[in-house]
Enzyme design. Structure first.
Site, PDB file in Angstrom:
ATOM      1  CG  HIS A 391      61.647  59.445  24.831  1.00  0.00           C
ATOM      2  ND1 HIS A 391      61.911  60.727  25.201  1.00  0.00           N
ATOM      3  CD2 HIS A 391      62.686  59.043  24.095  1.00  0.00           C
ATOM      4  CE1 HIS A 391      63.072  61.085  24.698  1.00  0.00           C
ATOM      5  NE2 HIS A 391      63.554  60.079  24.016  1.00  0.00           N
ATOM      6  NE  ARG A 498      68.890  46.079  17.430  1.00  0.00           N
ATOM      7  CZ  ARG A 498      68.054  45.044  17.234  1.00  0.00           C
ATOM      8  NH1 ARG A 498      67.352  44.559  18.226  1.00  0.00           N
ATOM      9  NH2 ARG A 498      67.931  44.515  16.027  1.00  0.00           N
ATOM     10  NE  ARG A 534      74.205  46.874  17.238  1.00  0.00           N
ATOM     11  CZ  ARG A 534      73.076  46.878  16.538  1.00  0.00           C
ATOM     12  NH1 ARG A 534      72.950  46.053  15.509  1.00  0.00           N
ATOM     13  NH2 ARG A 534      72.093  47.664  16.848  1.00  0.00           N
ATOM     14  CD  GLU A 633      74.777  44.989  10.806  1.00  0.00           C
ATOM     15  OE1 GLU A 633      73.645  45.276  11.186  1.00  0.00           O
ATOM     16  OE2 GLU A 633      75.806  45.575  11.207  1.00  0.00           O
ATOM     17  CG  ASN A 656      66.997  43.020  10.905  1.00  0.00           C
ATOM     18  OD1 ASN A 656      66.519  41.934  10.643  1.00  0.00           O
ATOM     19  ND2 ASN A 656      67.029  43.510  12.132  1.00  0.00           N
ATOM     20  CG  ASP A 657      71.454  47.051   8.585  1.00  0.00           C
ATOM     21  OD1 ASP A 657      70.754  47.851   7.935  1.00  0.00           O
ATOM     22  OD2 ASP A 657      71.763  47.230   9.771  1.00  0.00           O
ATOM     23  NE  ARG A 667      66.517  47.621   9.384  1.00  0.00           N
ATOM     24  CZ  ARG A 667      67.401  47.363  10.333  1.00  0.00           C
ATOM     25  NH1 ARG A 667      68.684  47.174  10.022  1.00  0.00           N
ATOM     26  NH2 ARG A 667      67.040  47.272  11.580  1.00  0.00           N
ATOM     27  CB  CYS A 708      71.616  38.701  16.101  1.00  0.00           C
ATOM     28  SG  CYS A 708      72.665  39.905  15.297  1.00  0.00           S
TER      29      CYS A 708
HETATM   30  C1  PEP Z   1      70.494  43.678  11.709  1.00  0.00           C
HETATM   31  O1  PEP Z   1      70.805  44.561  10.894  1.00  0.00           O
HETATM   32  O2  PEP Z   1      70.010  42.582  11.388  1.00  0.00           O
HETATM   33  C2  PEP Z   1      70.663  43.935  13.158  1.00  0.00           C
HETATM   34  C3  PEP Z   1      70.487  42.965  14.031  1.00  0.00           C
HETATM   35  O3  PEP Z   1      70.963  45.205  13.534  1.00  0.00           O
HETATM   36  P1  PEP Z   1      69.882  46.376  13.655  1.00  0.00           P
HETATM   37  O4  PEP Z   1      68.527  45.759  13.421  1.00  0.00           O
HETATM   38  O5  PEP Z   1      70.033  46.933  15.015  1.00  0.00           O
HETATM   39  O6  PEP Z   1      70.308  47.290  12.572  1.00  0.00           O
HETATM   40 MG    MG Z   2      71.937  46.282  11.567  1.00  0.00          MG
END
Ligand code: PEP
Ligand code: MG
Length: 781
Positions: A391, A498, A534, A633, A656-657, A667, A708
């Site tokens: 937090h 998010r 999302r 993803e 990222n995923d 990751r 993104c």
């Molecule tokens: C991603 O996976 O690239 C993404 C934008 O989602 P998050 O980072 O929230 O998993």
């Molecule tokens: Mg993701």
């Protein structure tokens, strides 16, 4: 010698009955009274410790009482014993974790064993002469959440130690902790973490909780409040003092909630409200009251419960629970301040004593504590605990304060007023840096300020390359306060909102109404710029405590995101309903996370259709228009792109995923962080093909494609994306300026040609080649 037993206590054969409920407190009080007499009696500390061991043995009807204290090198040394061979004192030493005593210290929890020698942890030490003893009960001696020793009793016969007896021992341990803290038995220096020479510059690694750079002087967050009066003389009076302090604390928190400009709505307010709620937690208050009834002063009782909590916290892995326990630690501190001064706030902020540039160093911090500091002077935060989802990190992010967490031994290694550089971008801090390091960081800091000013000046300029290619730059957001960055950065909208963050800071699922009002506010703040919401991406490491998710062996590939939504359609529908209502008469963009196959997307979309139909049936104004998209993803979805394009209005790459699944490389695992690069040939080939498929989709009409993930926000990586054909990128607010500067200095055609040349490359990464290209072509990175 009032504390000497007149004769050796006889253990009754068979299990000893638990103390009668009403008798437990009075027994403890009697014991505490005698301890007070010993402590007040003066004389050398070792002698007092011996006498304490003796009266504990008497009071607990045990033949043995032994006190072990922690020494340098994580060793427990026998310091006093009643019943074991006195020759063993200062000879018997156990490593933390060794034997039952070592186990109590390692886990910071009490143990009661009626057949100790049969326990696999039992470590027999012949010099102690402990073979005839069958039963054993021990508790850790805790100070500031750290184990400083163990006190244990043993009985010849098999015996059951009751909860009340364990509680009594814990209270006694509290008194012993104060004796240890005085430094008469083991010096404080001995227990400090060794770094070599204390005044040499020190680089301490940690975890980035909120990025940025800060330079300032260390302020130890709330130096420890030393509880001097431990044993109550008048229990009803102590209970009254507790109630008065609680009332004072509640009204101070209410004032904070009422007048804090930062807390005007949004997640910060929710965090503070939750915090205010747990301040009335019955279990916590009950434990404090119980300790007072056991004979402690209100301060000592609050400190005892706090210590036990902190010790338990070491063993808790669940991030939400840890955060709750941090909140309790924060509350206990506040309560102690109210008890000691009658006015917690006045004691917390001493503007006169604090340096002009404050870097707070703390074990952990609650969100409300951060707000106690003068925001004009607070530059950075260093924590021993913490994770990016804590937090305090969420609030720090809103205030743009760099935070480095999980810095081991920070409090022991940093002295008040030490100069500190908090380099949160690189997950490190420098303590007492030399002039050269300091000068370098000062330069970096002033460059940042200048660069920021440059980005602000560029805000109104279009993100168009030198050869005329327009790139849409959007924001990734998750907090209401992020929305104000739309105006500050000149971003075209929110490419990824998010939605899980508000869910994570609440004690229960928000209702459809609560969600609708939040989403409505987000759309208001975006003033007409598009926002892509999302749907919930919980699961994995983002656990909701009220949802009862189980820890999984492989959470990243587990029950998360849309998988939860489709298994609990009511939950997803509630969110979709809220989105539909919030967007009445406006544009609605919804995106589903972690879609693995077209059928999943179709199922999710059906739920949205149901909500739109429900809205129409009830005569509620529908959104003016709506677009539904999928995140790319999961690699499987890449093989169904044409079919997906027939059903979806847009797709957005969650790199990222996607990259973690492509390389099968977690990751979040720091060991793998440098292993694979997003600028590696396989990633670039995949993205190139993706662009081509999206352009060719729907009979050549194409489908809107965005990226993104974090890559979009790194100028060099964004340059490569543009070269591959991406025209829409979504990133965290601080990255918009740097990426726009890169775009405006770039010839998209040239970088596309260069990437084409590298198409067949089998290098581990194309990063250095792309860097060289950028340098040769004067691209601003
Ligand atoms: C991603 O996976 O690239 C993404 C934008 O989602 P998050 O980072 O929230 O998993
Ligand atoms: Mg993701």
């Amino acid at each position: 010698m009032t504390d000497l037993p007149s004769k050796k206590p006889k253990t009754p054969p068979g299990p000893k009955p638990a103390l009668a409920a009403h008798g437990a407190s009075s027994d403890t009080r009697l014991l505490l009274k005698r301890l007070r007499e010993i402590m007040a009696g003066g004389g050398p500390a070792p002698g007092r410790l011996d006498r304490i061991a003796r009266i504990i043995a008497t009071n607990m009807v045990a033949e043995v009482c032994s006190i072990y204290l922690r020494r340098a090198g994580d060793v427990l040394e026998l310091f006093a014993t009643e019943g074991l061979n006195p020759e063993a004192v200062h000879k018997t030493r156990l490593r933390i974790g060794e034997g039952i005593v070592g186990d109590i210290a390692a886990h910071a929890r009490a143990l009661a064993l009626s057949d100790a020698p049969a326990d696999p942890r039992f470590a027999y030490r012949p010099e102690t002469g402990e073979e005839p003893y069958q039963s054993m009960m021990g508790v850790p001696i805790l100070r500031a959440g750290k184990v400083v020793g163990v006190v244990a009793v043993q009985n010849r016969a098999q015996r059951h130690y009751s909860e009340d007896e364990i509680e009594t021992m814990q209270t006694v341990a509290m008194v012993l902790a104060e004796m240890v803290a005085s430094g008469e038995l083991v010096s404080a220096e001995e227990l400090r973490e060794a770094d070599g020479i204390a005044l040499l510059p020190l680089r301490l690694p940690g975890v980035r909780m909120n990025g940025g750079l800060a330079i300032g002087q260390a302020v130890q967050h709330e130096p420890r409040i030393v509880v001097k009066r431990l044993i109550a003389e008048d229990i009803p009076l102590e209970l009254e003092r507790l109630n008065a302090a609680l009332a004072g604390m509640y009204s101070a928190l209410d004032m904070m909630l009422a007048d804090d400009a930062l807390a005007h709505g949004g997640e910060h307010r929710e965090i503070l409200e939750t915090y205010r709620m747990i301040a009335e937690d019955r279990g916590w208050l009950g434990r404090i009251r119980e300790a007072i009834e056991g004979g402690l002063t209100a301060e000592a009782a609050a400190e005892k419960v706090r210590n036990e909590n902190n010790a338990r916290m070491q063993a808790v892995a669940d991030p939400y629970l840890r955060e709750r326990m941090t909140d309790f630690d924060d509350l206990a501190r506040r309560l102690l301040l109210h008890l000691s001064s009658g006015d917690g706030r006045a004691d917390i902020q001493r503007p006169g004593d604090l340096p002009p540039d404050i870097v707070v160093v703390a074990h952990s911090m609650g969100p409300a504590e951060l707000l106690d500091y003068d925001r004009a002077r607070l530059r950075g935060i260093v924590l021993e605990e913490g994770s990016p989802t804590a937090h305090v990190a969420i609030v720090a992010k809103a205030l743009d304060i760099p935070v480095v967490g999980r810095v081991r031994g920070a409090l022991a290694r940093i002295e008040p007023n030490d100069p500190i550089v908090v380099d949160a971008d690189h997950s490190q801090i420098f303590v007492r840096p030399g002039e050269d390091v300091l000068a370098m960081y000062r330069q970096t800091a002033s460059d940042r300020v200048a660069r920021r000013a440059g980005y602000v000046a560029m805000r109104e300029l279009p993100a168009v390359t030198r050869d005329g290619v327009a790139i849409a730059l959007r924001l990734n957001a998750g907090l209401l306060v992020d929305l104000q960055m739309l105006a500050e950065t000149g971003a075209e909208g929110v490419g990824l909102y998010r939605t899980e963050i508000p869910f994570m800071v609440r004690p229960a699922f928000p209702s459809a109404e609560e969600q609708a009002s939040l989403y409505g506010r987000i759309l208001d703040l975006a003033v007409g710029r598009p926002v892509v919401f999302r749907t919930l991406d919980i699961g994995g490491d983002k656990l909701l405590p009220y949802f009862g998710e189980k820890t999984e062996d492989n959470p990243a590939m587990g029950w998360r995101a849309i998988r939860i939504g489709l298994d609990h359609p009511a939950l997803l529908r509630r969110q979709l309903r809220a989105l539909v209502r919030a967007a009445a008469g406006r544009e609605l963009n919804v995106m589903f996370p972690m879609i693995a196959e077209v059928a999943e997307f179709a199922a999710a979309r059906r739920l949205l259709d149901l909500e739109l139909a429900r809205c129409a049936a009830r005569g509620i104004a529908p959104p003016k228009s709506f677009r539904v998209g999928a995140m790319i993803e999961v690699p499987a979805l890449l093989f169904q792109l044409p079919a997906l394009a027939e059903r979806a209005d847009f797709v957005s790459v969650g790199s990222n995923d996607l990259v973690q699944f492509l390389f099968a490389s977690d990751r979040g695992n720091p060991r793998l962080a440098q292993r694979y690069d997003v600028l590696a040939p396989p990633v670039l080939s995949l993205l190139r093909q993706l662009v081509a498929t999206c352009r060719a989709a729907r009979g050549g009409k194409g489908i809107s494609l965005t990226l993104c993930g974090e890559m979009a926000g790194d100028p060099l990586e964004a340059m490569a994306l543009i070269g591959l054909g991406f025209r829409q990128l979504s990133m965290a607010a601080p990255n918009v300026g740097p990426v726009k500067a890169m775009v405006r200095s770039l010839e998209a055609g040239l970088v596309a040609e260069y990437l084409e040349e590298l198409r067949e490359s089998c290098d581990h990464s194309l990063r250095s080649k792309l860097l060289g290209f950028a340098r040769d072509h004067g691209i601003t990175l």
